[in-house]
Design an enzyme around this catalytic site. Sequence first.
Site, short mmCIF file in Angstrom:
data_model
loop_
_atom_site.label_atom_id
_atom_site.label_comp_id
_atom_site.label_asym_id
_atom_site.label_seq_id
_atom_site.Cartn_x
_atom_site.Cartn_y
_atom_site.Cartn_z
N HIS A 44 40.59 38.90 34.97
CA HIS A 44 39.69 39.90 35.53
C HIS A 44 40.40 40.86 36.49
O HIS A 44 39.77 41.78 37.02
CB HIS A 44 38.54 39.22 36.27
CG HIS A 44 37.64 38.43 35.37
ND1 HIS A 44 36.97 38.99 34.31
CD2 HIS A 44 37.30 37.11 35.36
CE1 HIS A 44 36.26 38.07 33.68
NE2 HIS A 44 36.45 36.92 34.29
N ARG A 69 46.81 33.57 36.44
CA ARG A 69 45.75 33.23 35.50
C ARG A 69 45.90 34.15 34.30
O ARG A 69 45.92 35.37 34.44
CB ARG A 69 44.36 33.41 36.11
CG ARG A 69 43.26 33.14 35.05
CD ARG A 69 41.89 32.96 35.62
NE ARG A 69 41.31 34.20 36.16
CZ ARG A 69 40.04 34.29 36.56
NH1 ARG A 69 39.23 33.24 36.50
NH2 ARG A 69 39.58 35.43 37.05
N GLU A 145 34.49 25.84 33.49
CA GLU A 145 33.51 26.88 33.82
C GLU A 145 32.43 27.04 32.76
O GLU A 145 31.65 27.98 32.80
CB GLU A 145 34.23 28.22 34.04
CG GLU A 145 35.18 28.60 32.92
CD GLU A 145 36.05 29.80 33.26
OE1 GLU A 145 35.73 30.53 34.22
OE2 GLU A 145 37.05 30.02 32.55
N ASP A 171 31.11 31.50 36.79
CA ASP A 171 30.72 31.23 35.41
C ASP A 171 30.04 29.87 35.28
O ASP A 171 29.12 29.71 34.48
CB ASP A 171 31.94 31.29 34.50
CG ASP A 171 32.36 32.73 34.19
OD1 ASP A 171 31.46 33.57 33.97
OD2 ASP A 171 33.56 33.00 34.16
#
Length: 261
Positions: A44, A69, A145, A171
């Site tokens: 993200h 990530r 998640e 999430d």
Amino acid sequence: MSDQAFAGQAQAPRVGAWVTLDAPVATEQIARAGFDYVCVDGQHGLLGYEGMLNALIAVTAGGSMPFARVSENSAAEIGRVLDAGARGVIVPLIDTAEEARAAAEAARYPTSAGRRSYGPMRLGPHFGATPSDTDAGVTVLAMIETRGGLEQLDAILDVEGVDGVYVGPYDLSLALGAAMPFEEVILPELDATLGRIAVAAHERGKIAGVHCADGTQAAVRAAQGFTFITAATDIASLRADVGAQLALARGLRSAPQVRAY
């Protein structure tokens, strides 16, 4: 846990920061603040591969442990961020033990029963004298998640080469039925679920990681048993500080509320 790898459990929780902006100087300053790790967000975050490379170099220059990530459970992407200098990789949306095993194998060389391709373009502390030495310094965290990930939690944690889990509570709260992250009605179930995840990791001597909006929330999760805790995100910290300074300048009692991440 050694300084070379965040494998297993620490005597005290590791506290980290999260980077989403393509701003290497800012990232370096965050790393100099004293966090145990700084994770560069390729899912993200607002940076491409070059931005991630520069951010990982900045984290190392700032003296913190560089994590990344990835955007998906891709062997090519996992190998790339490790080649770029990440010492640990966080893999999102892990639903099964098979997916967790694929991530662990992608992060390690064939000498350690992995599938990572050898290409040490950027030599540095993230590369050991041998491929096996390099593998000993890599940490792999599977993100929990989703409903599937929760149902397969024990099996995911039991995968050899998976050093622990990292919870994405935004999430996860949606997966538990919330209409929006952290909807009040879901908070008791979310808290209980987080506690169960921390216990399951602790029982296996593995990392229990969690993403937090701020240091106050991070302290709560540390008390809950989490051992790898993100306490600050660059863009959220930027919003909070500039809002606070503007409020002070205008003589306001408090800054306008903004959503943290």
